[in-house]
Design a protein around this motif. Structure first.
Motif, PDB file in Angstrom:
ATOM      1  N   TRP A 151      52.438 -52.919 -74.291  1.00 51.85           N
ATOM      2  CA  TRP A 151      51.821 -53.716 -73.242  1.00 51.85           C
ATOM      3  C   TRP A 151      52.372 -53.260 -71.898  1.00 51.85           C
ATOM      4  CZ3 TRP A 151      47.729 -56.811 -73.761  1.00 51.85           C
ATOM      5  CH2 TRP A 151      47.401 -57.270 -75.036  1.00 51.85           C
ATOM      6  N   ALA A 152      51.546 -53.358 -70.885  1.00 50.98           N
ATOM      7  CA  ALA A 152      51.907 -52.895 -69.544  1.00 50.98           C
ATOM      8  C   ALA A 152      51.568 -53.994 -68.541  1.00 50.98           C
ATOM      9  CB  ALA A 152      51.156 -51.596 -69.225  1.00 50.98           C
ATOM     10  N   PRO A 153      51.958 -53.828 -67.268  1.00 55.11           N
ATOM     11  CA  PRO A 153      51.686 -54.877 -66.281  1.00 55.11           C
ATOM     12  C   PRO A 153      50.204 -55.221 -66.181  1.00 55.11           C
ATOM     13  CG  PRO A 153      53.251 -53.295 -65.392  1.00 55.11           C
ATOM     14  CD  PRO A 153      52.767 -52.736 -66.689  1.00 55.11           C
ATOM     15  N   ARG A 154      49.961 -56.459 -65.778  1.00 55.60           N
ATOM     16  CA  ARG A 154      48.619 -56.987 -65.521  1.00 55.60           C
ATOM     17  C   ARG A 154      47.718 -56.939 -66.753  1.00 55.60           C
ATOM     18  NH1 ARG A 154      46.120 -53.841 -61.740  1.00 55.60           N
ATOM     19  NH2 ARG A 154      47.719 -52.260 -61.686  1.00 55.60           N
ATOM     20  N   GLY A 155      48.303 -57.210 -67.915  1.00 56.26           N
ATOM     21  CA  GLY A 155      47.515 -57.344 -69.128  1.00 56.26           C
ATOM     22  C   GLY A 155      46.912 -56.065 -69.652  1.00 56.26           C
ATOM     23  N   ARG A 156      47.373 -54.918 -69.181  1.00 56.10           N
ATOM     24  CA  ARG A 156      46.850 -53.644 -69.672  1.00 56.10           C
ATOM     25  C   ARG A 156      47.680 -53.152 -70.855  1.00 56.10           C
ATOM     26  NH1 ARG A 156      47.331 -49.939 -64.586  1.00 56.10           N
ATOM     27  NH2 ARG A 156      49.351 -51.014 -64.588  1.00 56.10           N
ATOM     28  N   LEU A 157      47.220 -52.060 -71.450  1.00 54.80           N
ATOM     29  CA  LEU A 157      47.952 -51.400 -72.526  1.00 54.80           C
ATOM     30  C   LEU A 157      48.263 -49.973 -72.102  1.00 54.80           C
ATOM     31  CD1 LEU A 157      45.796 -52.644 -75.499  1.00 54.80           C
ATOM     32  CD2 LEU A 157      48.226 -53.112 -75.252  1.00 54.80           C
ATOM     33  N   LEU A 158      49.442 -49.494 -72.455  1.00 53.74           N
ATOM     34  CA  LEU A 158      49.802 -48.101 -72.263  1.00 53.74           C
ATOM     35  C   LEU A 158      49.761 -47.449 -73.635  1.00 53.74           C
ATOM     36  CD1 LEU A 158      50.693 -45.786 -70.476  1.00 53.74           C
ATOM     37  CD2 LEU A 158      53.049 -46.613 -70.666  1.00 53.74           C
ATOM     38  N   VAL A 159      48.898 -46.452 -73.793  1.00 55.78           N
ATOM     39  CA  VAL A 159      48.554 -45.932 -75.115  1.00 55.78           C
ATOM     40  C   VAL A 159      48.797 -44.435 -75.177  1.00 55.78           C
ATOM     41  CG1 VAL A 159      46.658 -45.616 -76.749  1.00 55.78           C
ATOM     42  CG2 VAL A 159      46.828 -47.733 -75.440  1.00 55.78           C
ATOM     43  N   VAL A 160      49.392 -43.980 -76.279  1.00 55.73           N
ATOM     44  CA  VAL A 160      49.490 -42.552 -76.575  1.00 55.73           C
ATOM     45  C   VAL A 160      48.487 -42.259 -77.683  1.00 55.73           C
ATOM     46  CG1 VAL A 160      50.944 -40.680 -77.442  1.00 55.73           C
ATOM     47  CG2 VAL A 160      51.917 -42.420 -75.925  1.00 55.73           C
ATOM     48  N   GLY A 161      47.595 -41.320 -77.426  1.00 54.61           N
ATOM     49  CA  GLY A 161      46.576 -40.986 -78.413  1.00 54.61           C
ATOM     50  C   GLY A 161      45.761 -39.806 -77.950  1.00 54.61           C
ATOM     51  N   ARG A 162      44.732 -39.517 -78.718  1.00 55.56           N
ATOM     52  CA  ARG A 162      43.901 -38.355 -78.389  1.00 55.56           C
ATOM     53  C   ARG A 162      42.429 -38.692 -78.599  1.00 55.56           C
ATOM     54  NH1 ARG A 162      41.900 -36.206 -82.949  1.00 55.56           N
ATOM     55  NH2 ARG A 162      42.926 -36.752 -84.911  1.00 55.56           N
ATOM     56  N   GLU A 163      41.622 -38.067 -77.787  1.00 56.70           N
ATOM     57  CA  GLU A 163      40.190 -38.125 -78.011  1.00 56.70           C
ATOM     58  C   GLU A 163      39.819 -37.086 -79.053  1.00 56.70           C
ATOM     59  OE1 GLU A 163      38.431 -37.535 -74.222  1.00 56.70           O
ATOM     60  OE2 GLU A 163      38.942 -39.559 -73.488  1.00 56.70           O
ATOM     61  N   SER A 164      38.610 -37.159 -79.567  1.00 62.65           N
ATOM     62  CA  SER A 164      38.182 -36.218 -80.598  1.00 62.65           C
ATOM     63  C   SER A 164      38.295 -34.788 -80.082  1.00 62.65           C
ATOM     64  CB  SER A 164      36.731 -36.514 -80.997  1.00 62.65           C
ATOM     65  OG  SER A 164      36.302 -35.628 -82.002  1.00 62.65           O
ATOM     66  N   GLY A 165      39.052 -33.962 -80.805  1.00 63.78           N
ATOM     67  CA  GLY A 165      39.234 -32.570 -80.415  1.00 63.78           C
ATOM     68  C   GLY A 165      40.234 -32.357 -79.311  1.00 63.78           C
ATOM     69  N   GLY A 166      40.867 -33.430 -78.822  1.00 61.81           N
ATOM     70  CA  GLY A 166      41.810 -33.296 -77.722  1.00 61.81           C
ATOM     71  C   GLY A 166      43.247 -33.300 -78.185  1.00 61.81           C
ATOM     72  N   VAL A 167      44.150 -33.354 -77.204  1.00 64.14           N
ATOM     73  CA  VAL A 167      45.580 -33.407 -77.477  1.00 64.14           C
ATOM     74  C   VAL A 167      46.090 -34.796 -77.119  1.00 64.14           C
ATOM     75  CG1 VAL A 167      45.893 -30.946 -77.079  1.00 64.14           C
ATOM     76  CG2 VAL A 167      46.155 -32.541 -75.166  1.00 64.14           C
ATOM     77  N   ASP A 168      47.261 -35.152 -77.638  1.00 67.88           N
ATOM     78  CA  ASP A 168      47.838 -36.455 -77.351  1.00 67.88           C
ATOM     79  C   ASP A 168      48.165 -36.582 -75.865  1.00 67.88           C
ATOM     80  OD1 ASP A 168      47.634 -37.364 -79.887  1.00 67.88           O
ATOM     81  OD2 ASP A 168      49.724 -37.048 -80.438  1.00 67.88           O
ATOM     82  N   GLN A 169      47.772 -37.697 -75.285  1.00 66.85           N
ATOM     83  CA  GLN A 169      48.067 -38.003 -73.899  1.00 66.85           C
ATOM     84  C   GLN A 169      48.424 -39.480 -73.788  1.00 66.85           C
ATOM     85  OE1 GLN A 169      44.533 -36.813 -71.732  1.00 66.85           O
ATOM     86  NE2 GLN A 169      45.398 -34.800 -71.289  1.00 66.85           N
ATOM     87  N   ALA A 170      49.107 -39.832 -72.725  1.00 68.98           N
ATOM     88  CA  ALA A 170      49.434 -41.233 -72.460  1.00 68.98           C
ATOM     89  C   ALA A 170      48.548 -41.741 -71.335  1.00 68.98           C
ATOM     90  CB  ALA A 170      50.901 -41.383 -72.086  1.00 68.98           C
ATOM     91  N   ARG A 171      47.964 -42.899 -71.533  1.00 72.16           N
ATOM     92  CA  ARG A 171      47.070 -43.443 -70.528  1.00 72.16           C
ATOM     93  C   ARG A 171      47.051 -44.961 -70.589  1.00 72.16           C
ATOM     94  NH1 ARG A 171      41.972 -40.250 -72.498  1.00 72.16           N
ATOM     95  NH2 ARG A 171      43.622 -38.740 -72.773  1.00 72.16           N
TER      96      ARG A 171
END
Length: 623
Positions: free
Chosen positions: A540-560
């Protein structure tokens, strides 16, 4: 005009499904490329109204700094041109959608209420003549697409699970020898790119007990076509209308039922002292001071989330628009909101499987020279190795799972003493996930043992563990979790078929019942990161958001950062590749912490990633 030309050309790309289905475009939109783009980047709240006008396709994904307007129907336009023109004009920035209404019959134009709901499609609209219809008679046209989500009458975004098919029919009739649409769509229908251009996300706030909770919604970036309200007024009115249907069962509002803005209020403005004054109707004006201040606190946090300007005071007014009901400042509202305290330490498991911590200074960019062992029994327990851990928000207790993943203990961090003899929970043939605390002091954990698999809650971190019923898992296995600080939501990593992990958010319901520990339920799981093929870590991150590590299809892991309603990616973290764990604090001034090949890494606000502890793993903030 170079900036204006770049803005107007920003979105040119592949044509939408509507373009392909129609086989042609009539060029029924014009874009006003705005001058002074730098003012927008700098945070200017006003929108320039001059610049170059050019014809564009709505399917081009026009930049949000470009105003897009529909073109009125041409004289004796064909049914196909009327349908195309209307669909394009529906995506315009015309605040009252007046041009789109010109494609409708007079009665349809008067009764059409496009602002009451929005259908969001993953691509554009397709349109074809309905079978059996001929353009020489009174034709019907079918419009269709793949539904991504809906935005309901309370402005809440609701993802369409698995994607559904959208389909409606437009009936055309002749009026004075001109074709017009007699049956417009039941809602505004937009592609995802058009939706993100026209609408903006904002949190409105309600109370769970005495704690303020973020409820994400969407408002138009400019005037609403039905209410004629500007974005700030739309948002305030949305707060008064009540929480979203999803969050509603677990939160409440301080506003009395029937509370509204004073009749005729279309715009709310700030004075030179960063004060927002909000006139209310009679129903909302007959409350005691403590309740009134809670009402003002809801609005202060909501409008702060909407604007980039510094709002430090909200004053509620009686219906005369002059007499004051109450007011709150930022500091008063912070006390009423009852948010978690700012953490003093950041914790992680070191290379020797000990729970250690590092001091955070006031600026969050410095750390003490060396990490220190977490105090209490963990510092003196010989031979006990930590697999994962969570620390309460007041940093007085820690929940630790043994290195083998079998046993859960809760220990004090304030006094010395021996480790507890008996674990609170044991996974006999499986493993326990990393634990998580909420601000109410409850401890959450999941068991991966096939015999006892599921989500467990330990009331106050000391009571008898209770298995929690989670509706909507559909055979999935919880492999990771994080309770929100407000105690009404929980993020779950769910693994199906032993393959990829997807992120869901569930609503934590605490029914009133007999005894100190009523049975807790988790209801209405909804996808929190549908854009990602797999999620490997989250916080969980500020203001009710989520901080996520993952990847889109065919992509590489990123944090967003992700909005918790699953609607969109809020922002990506620069250079955040190769991370397998992530942690964020509710305090936006504290650094994001990750675990990667270099060990524990920090990302202070406005700075670059840096390694702070080689060999560490599993970083956590209190919570």
């Amino acid at each position: 005009m170079e900036d204006a030309e770049r803005a107007a050309a920003a979105g040119r790309g592949a044509r939408s499904e509507r373009t392909r289905a129609a086989g042609r475009h009539r060029g029924t939109l014009v874009a006003l490329a705005l001058g002074a783009v730098g003012l927008l980047v700098g945070g200017c709240a006003s929108m320039p109204d001059r610049g170059e006008i050019r014809r564009v396709d709505a399917s081009q994904g026009v930049d949000s700094q470009v105003r897009v307007f529909g073109v009125p129907p041409a004289d004796k336009a064909s049914p196909a041109d009327i349908v195309d023109g209307f669909l394009e004009a529906m995506t315009s920035d015309d605040p009252q959608l007046a041009t789109a209404r010109k494609y409708l019959t007079q009665s349809a134009a008067q009764s059409w209420r496009p602002g009451s709901a929005v259908t969001v499609l993953s691509a554009g609209l397709g349109r074809v003549p309905a079978p059996g219809d001929k353009e020489s008679e009174e034709p019907r046209w079918k419009i269709y697409g793949k539904k991504l989500a809906t935005v309901d009458e309370r402005s809440a975004y609701q993802p369409e699970s698995g994607g559904g098919r959208y389909e409606e029919y437009l009936q055309l009739v002749q009026v004075n020898k001109q074709w017009r649409i007699a049956t417009p769509p039941s809602s505004l229908v937009l592609s995802e790119s058009d939706f993100q251009r026209i609408y903006k996300p904002v949190n409105k706030y309600y109370f769970a007990g005495n704690t303020l909770v973020a409820d994400p919604v969407y408002v138009r970036q400019r005037t609403d076509p039905d209410s004629r309200m500007d974005p700030t007024t739309q948002t305030v009115q949305s707060v008064l209308a009540g929480p979203s249907k999803w969050l509603g069962p677990v939160v409440s509002t301080a506003f009395p039922t029937g509370s509204e803005l004073r009749e005729g209020t279309k715009s709310l403005s700030y004075d030179g002292q960063n004060t927002l004054r909000v006139p209310l109707n009679d129903i909302a004006s007959n409350v005691a001071q403590p309740q009134c201040q809670k009402m003002a606190t809801q609005l202060l946090y909501t409008v702060r989330d909407l604007t980039t300007s510094k709002l430090d005071r909200v004053e509620l007014l009686k219906p005369d628009g002059k007499s004051s009901l109450c007011w709150v400042t930022g500091s008063t509202a912070a006390a009423i909101a009852n948010r978690p305290p700012s953490p003093e330490h950041q914790y992680y498991v070191d290379k020797d499987a000990r729970l250690v911590r590092m001091m955070l200074d006031a600026n969050s960019e410095q750390q003490q020279d060396k990490p220190e062992p977490a105090p209490g029994p963990l510092a003196t327990a010989a031979g006990f190795k930590v697999g994962s851990a969570a620390v309460t928000y007041d940093e007085k207790r820690a929940a630790v799972v043994s290195e083998d993943g079998h046993n859960l203990f809760v220990v004090t961090l304030t006094t010395a003493g021996p480790m507890p003899q008996q674990p609170l929970l044991t996974s006999r043939s499986g493993k326990l996930t990393a634990p998580s605390w909420d601000a109410q002091g409850d401890l959450w954990i999941a068991d991966l043992d096939p015999a006892t698999q599921g989500l467990w809650r330990v009331p106050a971190g000391t009571g008898t563990p209770q298995k929690v019923d989670v509706a909507g898992l559909d055979g999935g296995k919880i492999s990771g979790l994080k309770a929100s600080s407000d105690g009404v939501r929980i993020a779950l990593l769910v693994e199906k078929d032993g393959t990829r992990k997807n992120l869901f958010i569930g609503r934590i319901e605490r029914p009133e019942g007999k005894g100190d520990s009523p049975r807790i339920l988790v209801r209405e799981l909804r996808p929190a990161a549908p854009q990602m093929a797999e999620v490997t870590a989250m916080s969980w991150a500020p203001r009710g958001r989520l901080l996520v590590v993952g990847r889109e299809s065919g992509g590489v892991d990123q944090a967003r950062y992700m909005l918790s309603d699953g609607s969109m990616v809020a922002a990506s973290l620069p250079g955040a590749t190769g991370l397998s764990a992530i942690a964020a604090s509710e305090d936006e001034g504290k650094p994001v912490v990750g675990f990667g090949e270099d060990g524990i890494v920090w990302l202070p606000s406005g700075a670059q990633w840096r390694t702070v502890a080689a060999g560490g793993r599993l970083p956590v903030y209190p919570g």
